[in-house]
Motif scaffolding. Structure first.
Motif, PDB file in Angstrom:
ATOM      1  N   PHE A   1       2.911  30.151  82.297  1.00 44.88           N
ATOM      2  CA  PHE A   1       3.469  29.325  81.216  1.00 44.88           C
ATOM      3  C   PHE A   1       4.994  29.465  81.183  1.00 44.88           C
ATOM      4  O   PHE A   1       5.720  28.475  80.998  1.00 44.88           O
ATOM      5  N   TYR A   2       5.474  30.680  81.378  1.00 40.82           N
ATOM      6  CA  TYR A   2       6.918  30.936  81.424  1.00 40.82           C
ATOM      7  C   TYR A   2       7.561  30.177  82.583  1.00 40.82           C
ATOM      8  O   TYR A   2       8.620  29.548  82.444  1.00 40.82           O
TER       9      TYR A   2
ATOM     10  N   LEU B   1       7.722  26.465  81.854  1.00 44.92           N
ATOM     11  CA  LEU B   1       8.818  26.169  80.933  1.00 44.92           C
ATOM     12  C   LEU B   1      10.154  26.100  81.675  1.00 44.92           C
ATOM     13  O   LEU B   1      10.978  25.215  81.407  1.00 44.92           O
ATOM     14  N   THR B   2      10.356  27.018  82.606  1.00 39.98           N
ATOM     15  CA  THR B   2      11.616  26.999  83.355  1.00 39.98           C
ATOM     16  C   THR B   2      11.709  25.787  84.287  1.00 39.98           C
ATOM     17  O   THR B   2      12.816  25.368  84.642  1.00 39.98           O
TER      18      THR B   2
ATOM     19  N   VAL C   1       6.714  38.076  74.442  1.00 38.71           N
ATOM     20  CA  VAL C   1       6.575  36.854  75.233  1.00 38.71           C
ATOM     21  C   VAL C   1       6.699  35.631  74.338  1.00 38.71           C
ATOM     22  O   VAL C   1       7.416  34.664  74.667  1.00 38.71           O
TER      23      VAL C   1
ATOM     24  N   THR D   1      10.313  35.112  73.261  1.00 36.93           N
ATOM     25  CA  THR D   1      11.150  34.569  74.333  1.00 36.93           C
ATOM     26  C   THR D   1      10.935  33.073  74.503  1.00 36.93           C
ATOM     27  O   THR D   1      11.889  32.292  74.625  1.00 36.93           O
ATOM     28  N   LEU D   2       9.672  32.652  74.499  1.00 39.39           N
ATOM     29  CA  LEU D   2       9.371  31.234  74.672  1.00 39.39           C
ATOM     30  C   LEU D   2       9.897  30.412  73.505  1.00 39.39           C
ATOM     31  O   LEU D   2      10.480  29.334  73.687  1.00 39.39           O
TER      32      LEU D   2
ATOM     33  N   LEU E   1      12.836  27.424  73.566  1.00 37.16           N
ATOM     34  CA  LEU E   1      12.586  26.071  73.069  1.00 37.16           C
ATOM     35  C   LEU E   1      13.504  25.717  71.898  1.00 37.16           C
ATOM     36  O   LEU E   1      14.125  24.643  71.877  1.00 37.16           O
TER      37      LEU E   1
END
Length: 363
Positions: free
Chosen positions: A85-86, A89-90, A221, A224-225, A229
């Protein structure tokens, strides 16, 4: 030259000048450091080769193994769901740290297709959320101005830019403090990481969530996400306002030019095919048109200078460019040469003809 062209040329010159300045500054700051540490690492490399009797080829193979093994030896599973997922996102935010990349053919193909759809979708989403954020900020600023009983309660783009810039600074500094605590980074490095991330530069020299298994610390986590966003939304809103400010400057100039052209067209007078503006400039030359055959357009001032137009049919036009638009009788004309002859054919007769035949047009 139009203002828009001047501004565009100025932006091009400023951009290249800015690039040259940046190159000179980075050269001055980093070049000596690079040379020094190149020398230090070469000395350490030679020491290991001599001490452990390793050839240059074996040392290069060891270096490649260590570099490839780095993502798999830090106890961080990058391709389980939290890490995946991370990574997703990147990709869609175009940050692209490069700390982990697809290794399988299927993963590479899917990454290209995923980015092709996800990047525009993400850009539109951030644009829409940024607009809503600006709307909310506009409403709050208007209410604050009303509370302070200010005469002008309108919110300008400058006000929005200042507020968005302030929010961006708050997000960057607060995020840097959090990452400095969790990642054990110096505050400057954490601030650098936040800026590089939220501006989607994404060098990848500093990357969060690389220590330990991501599944063992879900709260960090999630933080951070959410930080990425929310921070991208605020930074995008500020950037969009800055870009919009420059775009509206060009739009305003274009609209001003259009209004001036429309106003000039409304106040222009057509004289035997010539369009003469209020400042007396002839915009277009005489045009041969059937509807103007055997027509003589006459200046209403004291010049009355007429000359024949080269044509099969006898027609005349004013040879003097009047200094003021009030000198003109728009489209007032003598219908035939016989009318002039009947009045004597001279300028005074023409004047008498006009004074008797019609009233002077008000311009």
């Amino acid at each position: 030259m139009k203002k828009q062209n001047v501004r565009t040329l100025s932006l091009i010159v400023c951009t290249f000048t800015y690039l040259l300045i940046g190159a000179a500054v980075f050269d001055a700051l980093e070049s000596e450091y690079e040379s020094e540490y190149t020398r230090i690492y070469e000395e350490e490399e030679n020491f290991f080769k001599d001490h452990y009797n390793i050839s240059t080829k074996e040392y290069e193979e060891l270096r490649i193994i260590l570099w490839k093994a780095m993502p798999y030896t830090n106890n961080s599973r990058q391709w389980k769901f939290p890490g995946a997922f991370y990574f997703s996102l990147t990709v869609v935010t175009t940050i692209g740290y490069g700390h982990s990349t697809p290794q399988t053919d299927g993963g590479k193909i899917f990454c290209m297709a995923y980015a092709l759809v996800g990047i525009p979708l993400c850009l539109v989403m951030f644009q829409s959320v940024g607009e809503r954020l600006n709307t909310i900020v506009t409403y709050l600023l208007r209410q604050v101005k009303k509370c302070f009983k200010l005469k002008n309660t309108e919110v300008s783009q400058t006000n929005l830019i200042l507020v968005a810039g302030s929010l961006s600074i708050v997000v960057l500094t607060a995020g840097a403090a959090a990452f400095s605590k969790y990642e054990k980074w110096p505050y400057l490095d954490a601030l650098y990481y936040c800026f590089i991330t939220l501006t989607t530069i994404g060098f990848g020299d500093l990357v969060a969530l690389q220590k330990g298994d991501l599944q063992t610390n879900p709260s960090y986590v999630a933080f951070t996400l959410i930080f990425i966003l929310a921070g991208l939304t605020v930074i995008s809103a500020a950037m969009n306002l800055l870009v919009l400010r420059f775009l509206t400057m060009n739009t305003e100039d274009e609209r001003r030019d259009e209004l001036e052209a429309a106003a000039a067209a409304q106040t222009a007078v057509r004289l035997d095919g010539d369009v003469i503006t209020a400042n007396g400039n002839v915009v277009s030359g005489a045009q041969e048109s059937p509807e103007f055959n055997d027509v003589i357009s006459v200046c209403s001032c004291s010049c009355y200078n007429l000359c024949p137009i080269n044509s099969n049919k006898q027609r005349y036009k004013v040879t003097r460019e009047p200094g003021k638009i009030s000198h003109l009788l728009p489209m007032n004309s003598i219908k035939s040469k016989e009318d002039i002859n009947s009045c004597g054919g001279d300028s005074n007769s023409i004047s008498n003809y006009y004074s008797l035949s019609r009233k002077r047009a008000s311009v």
